[in-house]
Design a protein around this motif. Structure first.
Motif, PDB file in Angstrom:
ATOM      1  N   UNK A 232       6.811 -21.327   7.446  1.00 18.08           N
ATOM      2  CA  UNK A 232       6.658 -22.617   8.538  1.00 18.08           C
ATOM      3  C   UNK A 232       5.012 -22.679   8.632  1.00 18.08           C
ATOM      4  N   UNK A 233       4.289 -21.406   8.315  1.00 18.29           N
ATOM      5  CA  UNK A 233       2.718 -21.506   8.615  1.00 18.29           C
ATOM      6  C   UNK A 233       2.070 -21.915   7.278  1.00 18.29           C
ATOM      7  N   UNK A 234       2.906 -22.089   6.237  1.00 21.25           N
ATOM      8  CA  UNK A 234       2.551 -22.305   4.777  1.00 21.25           C
ATOM      9  C   UNK A 234       1.644 -21.437   4.193  1.00 21.25           C
ATOM     10  N   UNK A 235       1.954 -20.145   4.494  1.00 18.94           N
ATOM     11  CA  UNK A 235       1.511 -18.960   3.852  1.00 18.94           C
ATOM     12  C   UNK A 235       2.195 -18.324   2.810  1.00 18.94           C
ATOM     13  N   UNK A 236       1.581 -18.282   1.523  1.00 15.71           N
ATOM     14  CA  UNK A 236       2.265 -17.936   0.501  1.00 15.71           C
ATOM     15  C   UNK A 236       2.627 -16.526   0.490  1.00 15.71           C
ATOM     16  N   UNK A 237       3.663 -15.831  -0.149  1.00 17.34           N
ATOM     17  CA  UNK A 237       3.987 -14.454  -0.081  1.00 17.34           C
ATOM     18  C   UNK A 237       5.165 -14.439  -1.464  1.00 17.34           C
ATOM     19  N   UNK A 238       5.325 -13.131  -1.503  1.00 21.70           N
ATOM     20  CA  UNK A 238       6.315 -12.803  -2.662  1.00 21.70           C
ATOM     21  C   UNK A 238       7.555 -13.352  -2.131  1.00 21.70           C
ATOM     22  N   UNK A 239       8.380 -13.533  -3.196  1.00 26.02           N
ATOM     23  CA  UNK A 239       9.914 -14.214  -2.882  1.00 26.02           C
ATOM     24  C   UNK A 239      10.846 -13.082  -1.973  1.00 26.02           C
ATOM     25  N   UNK A 240      10.408 -11.609  -2.093  1.00 30.20           N
ATOM     26  CA  UNK A 240      11.148 -10.841  -1.526  1.00 30.20           C
ATOM     27  C   UNK A 240      10.628  -9.554  -1.244  1.00 30.20           C
ATOM     28  N   UNK A 241      10.866  -8.665  -0.197  1.00 28.99           N
ATOM     29  CA  UNK A 241      10.415  -7.455   0.008  1.00 28.99           C
ATOM     30  C   UNK A 241      10.633  -6.478  -1.098  1.00 28.99           C
ATOM     31  N   UNK A 242       9.925  -5.578  -1.662  1.00 29.05           N
ATOM     32  CA  UNK A 242       9.951  -4.920  -2.595  1.00 29.05           C
ATOM     33  C   UNK A 242       9.978  -3.457  -1.949  1.00 29.05           C
ATOM     34  N   UNK A 243      10.907  -2.470  -2.838  1.00 29.40           N
ATOM     35  CA  UNK A 243      11.028  -1.189  -2.286  1.00 29.40           C
ATOM     36  C   UNK A 243      10.242  -0.451  -2.923  1.00 29.40           C
ATOM     37  N   UNK A 244       9.440   0.697  -2.452  1.00 33.71           N
ATOM     38  CA  UNK A 244       8.578   1.695  -2.821  1.00 33.71           C
ATOM     39  C   UNK A 244       9.450   2.516  -3.962  1.00 33.71           C
ATOM     40  N   UNK A 245       9.061   2.474  -4.998  1.00 33.90           N
ATOM     41  CA  UNK A 245       9.748   3.130  -6.200  1.00 33.90           C
ATOM     42  C   UNK A 245       9.045   3.293  -7.192  1.00 33.90           C
ATOM     43  N   UNK A 246       9.680   4.095  -8.476  1.00 34.59           N
ATOM     44  CA  UNK A 246       8.879   4.508  -9.518  1.00 34.59           C
ATOM     45  C   UNK A 246       8.325   3.154 -10.322  1.00 34.59           C
ATOM     46  N   UNK A 247       8.872   2.138 -10.153  1.00 36.97           N
ATOM     47  CA  UNK A 247       8.557   0.626 -10.664  1.00 36.97           C
ATOM     48  C   UNK A 247       7.428   0.063  -9.819  1.00 36.97           C
ATOM     49  N   UNK A 248       7.621   0.426  -8.414  1.00 35.59           N
ATOM     50  CA  UNK A 248       6.428   0.028  -7.568  1.00 35.59           C
ATOM     51  C   UNK A 248       5.852   1.036  -6.487  1.00 35.59           C
ATOM     52  N   UNK A 249       5.215   1.890  -7.267  1.00 37.68           N
ATOM     53  CA  UNK A 249       4.863   3.238  -6.254  1.00 37.68           C
ATOM     54  C   UNK A 249       4.029   2.876  -5.097  1.00 37.68           C
ATOM     55  N   UNK A 250       3.210   1.929  -5.309  1.00 33.06           N
ATOM     56  CA  UNK A 250       2.357   1.593  -4.296  1.00 33.06           C
ATOM     57  C   UNK A 250       2.473   0.079  -3.687  1.00 33.06           C
ATOM     58  N   UNK A 251       2.064  -0.249  -2.314  1.00 31.47           N
ATOM     59  CA  UNK A 251       2.274  -1.672  -2.192  1.00 31.47           C
ATOM     60  C   UNK A 251       1.044  -2.301  -2.660  1.00 31.47           C
ATOM     61  N   UNK A 252       1.242  -3.624  -2.694  1.00 29.17           N
ATOM     62  CA  UNK A 252       0.112  -4.436  -3.301  1.00 29.17           C
ATOM     63  C   UNK A 252      -0.939  -4.521  -2.160  1.00 29.17           C
TER      64      UNK A 252
END
Length: 119
Positions: free
Chosen positions: A49-69
């Motif tokens: 609604x506020x036209x703020x760009x974001x990732x398509x979905x929430x990502x789980x912390x995992x070996x593939x994504x060990x730390x948040x962006x």
């Protein structure tokens, strides 16, 4: 980024959106039509609604994504047993309940994140 504290126990999501959008929490609560706990779907909806760009979905912390962006809304499972939203920006945690935190986050376990894209 300006820290905005949540006005009530269940408005951490609205406070995170207010920080990102540069709006008041009251305005975000009005636009979201809720002053209660929010889901990731509701946060994504108001970002759109506020036209703020974001990732398509929430990502789980995992070996593939060990730390948040570096610029993300974090899902935190607190030590007190509830789920909480926190904004990560410029290596600092903008926690609408506990305040600005530099260094390690110690109020719970970060389990997932939604990346926010810079304008």
């Amino acid at each position: 980024m300006k820290l905005i504290m949540q006005p009530s126990f269940s408005t951490c999501g609205q406070a995170c959106i207010a920080m990102i959008a540069g709006k008041s929490v009251e305005e975000v609560i009005k636009d979201m039509k809720t002053e209660h706990s929010t889901s990731i779907g509701q946060l994504i909806e108001i970002l759109d609604v506020y036209r703020i760009r974001h990732a398509e979905r929430n990502k789980r912390i995992s070996k593939k994504n060990p730390v948040p962006y570096p610029y993300s809304i974090l899902t935190v499972h607190t030590d007190a047993g509830y789920t909480h939203w926190v904004l990560l920006y410029d290596s600092k945690y903008y926690d609408p309940e506990f305040g600005l935190i530099e260094g390690e986050y110690t109020h719970g376990k970060i389990t997932s994140f939604l990346e926010i894209y810079e304008k």
